[in-house]
Design a protein around this motif. Structure first.
Motif, PDB file in Angstrom:
ATOM      1  N   PRO A 135      46.769 -67.951 -45.198  1.00 30.42           N
ATOM      2  CA  PRO A 135      47.943 -68.367 -44.410  1.00 30.42           C
ATOM      3  C   PRO A 135      47.628 -69.486 -43.427  1.00 30.42           C
ATOM      4  CG  PRO A 135      47.811 -65.970 -44.525  1.00 30.42           C
ATOM      5  CD  PRO A 135      46.538 -66.489 -45.110  1.00 30.42           C
ATOM      6  N   VAL A 194      49.624 -73.016 -43.181  1.00 30.07           N
ATOM      7  CA  VAL A 194      50.291 -73.448 -41.945  1.00 30.07           C
ATOM      8  C   VAL A 194      49.796 -74.836 -41.545  1.00 30.07           C
ATOM      9  CG1 VAL A 194      50.506 -73.001 -39.469  1.00 30.07           C
ATOM     10  CG2 VAL A 194      50.782 -71.126 -41.101  1.00 30.07           C
ATOM     11  N   TRP A 226      56.335 -74.602 -49.665  1.00 31.78           N
ATOM     12  CA  TRP A 226      56.241 -74.790 -48.223  1.00 31.78           C
ATOM     13  C   TRP A 226      55.996 -76.257 -47.887  1.00 31.78           C
ATOM     14  CZ3 TRP A 226      57.925 -71.953 -44.490  1.00 31.78           C
ATOM     15  CH2 TRP A 226      57.985 -70.559 -44.625  1.00 31.78           C
TER      16      TRP A 226
END
Length: 405
Positions: free
Chosen positions: A14, A18, A151
């Motif tokens: 993660p 990010v 994303w």
């Protein structure tokens, strides 16, 4: 010495995702905002009577630089060696070059100076892209690429709105450029957290102009899946560009609500963001990408037909959502699909840069094509029908890709 795998198997965490998305916001805001908010205002202040021609020239300078610099820097990044790895030096060097270009632009008081600044900025952004875009096929396993690139599509869709909000606090183009130079600091966390192993000691391939120019050859006979995937990207971007570029004039000339442009842009952008992540995640879970590209293309085509048949304010908002949903579905999967059809493992940087051109070249074509359509092929109704037709053609071509489900 760590050895990079041609097909990564270790999932990224993660924190990596990010940092990747944050870096994307930095790069996309710095890339998209100048030509929309700052350069038109700066050129109008320098030459009010010749602003249209001046802006066209400035835009062309940036576009031509990107066509050459992107694949060139991608090819060089494939051959870069050093303690920082292959990709990170290009991200850092490109960001510094962009910051310098912004400082240069802030000091310009001639259209020629702005054009030179646009060229320098495009070159710097090409260097950032050479490193940033290639980290996904370098480091992310195929089964996670839909999620990561879904994303990754969020900054692309939201950067325009974010850039507009940031620049609203500035008072002049010069101050806006300096703020954008500061925004580039957002790439730093990604450079710090990403691993960027050097290539094997025996993998030394000299750069040749013949090999570089060969990357521009998109031949369906030699590299069929790569060629058809790029053709689909070109058509989908062209359809989206035709459907969105003239919305400001459509709102003014047909709907009579020119002051509501930001509402339409925000609604469309929110729809793209909402669907891109879901679409990418779903393509990983299903192990299928083409059907989602097809579905997104079909939804985009439907939006064009709807607006052509009912050019009202209510339908404009509805179609902004529908078009955003379709484009979000498409863009959440497209990047992952492209990484699976790259023709040569050792040339990911070059080939991805060429693929990026298929997403930017349509915007060079759209103004001229839209002008012809608006004048001779049915006005705005004709424009949105052509947008639908081009998107539908992209839906058909994706089935020519055979190596990806």
């Amino acid at each position: 010495m760590s050895m990079p795998l041609l097909t990564p198997t270790r999932r990224v965490g993660p924190g990596w995702i990010v940092a990747y998305v944050v870096a994307g916001f930095g790069a996309q805001i710095a890339s998209q905002s100048p030509s929309t908010f700052l350069m038109p205002q700066q050129i109008a202040g320098i030459d009010p009577t010749g602003k249209i021609g001046g802006f066209a020239w400035v835009s062309a300078m940036g576009a031509v630089a990107g066509i050459i610099a992107g694949p060139l820097f991608g090819a060089l990044s494939d051959r870069t060696r050093g303690r920082l790895g292959r990709r990170r030096p290009w991200i850092v060097g490109g960001a510094l070059a962009c910051a310098a270009a912004f400082v240069f632009l802030a000091a310009q008081d001639t259209v020629t100076g702005v054009a030179v600044g646009s060229l320098l900025l495009s070159v710097g952004m090409s260097a950032v892209g050479a490193g940033y875009n290639t980290t996904v096929p370098d480091q992310v396993p195929v089964t996670q690429r839909g999620l990561v690139l879904g994303w990754g599509a969020v900054p692309q869709a939201a950067a325009m709105v974010c850039g507009g909000l940031i620049l609203a606090a500035t008072t002049t183009p010069a101050s806006g450029y300096l703020v954008l130079a500061g925004v580039l600091v957002l790439v730093v966390p990604f450079v710090v957290v990403t691993r960027d192993p050097r290539p094997p000691a025996g993998e030394r391939r000299p750069f040749t102009w013949k090999g570089f120019l060969d990357g521009y050859r998109i031949d369906p006979r030699r590299r069929p899946d790569y060629a058809w995937a790029l053709a689909t990207r070109f058509l989908m971007t062209l359809g989206y560009g035709i459907g969105t570029l003239y919305i400001p004039y459509f709102l003014e000339d047909v709907v009579g609500r020119p002051d509501d442009l930001l509402t339409v842009v925000a609604v469309n952008g929110a729809s793209v963001v909402a669907l891109s992540v879901v679409s990418g995640w779903l393509s990983d879970r299903l192990g299928r990408r083409r059907i989602l590209v097809f579905a997104g293309s079909g939804v985009m085509a439907a939006a064009g037909v709807m607006l052509a048949l009912s050019p009202t304010w209510t339908m404009t908002l509805v179609c902004a959502v529908v078009l955003g949903v379709g484009y979000g579905i498409y863009i959440g999967v497209d990047g992952a699909l492209i990484t699976q059809v790259l023709p040569a493992a050792g040339d990911h940087g070059r080939d991805l840069a060429v693929a990026q051109l298929m997403g930017s070249l349509p915007y060079v074509i759209v103004p001229a094509a839209a002008s012809v359509i608006l004048t001779y092929l049915g006005g705005y109704s004709g424009l949105y029908l052509v947008s639908a037709l081009v998107s539908a053609l992209g839906a058909v071509l994706i089935w020519r890709v055979k190596s990806v489900l």
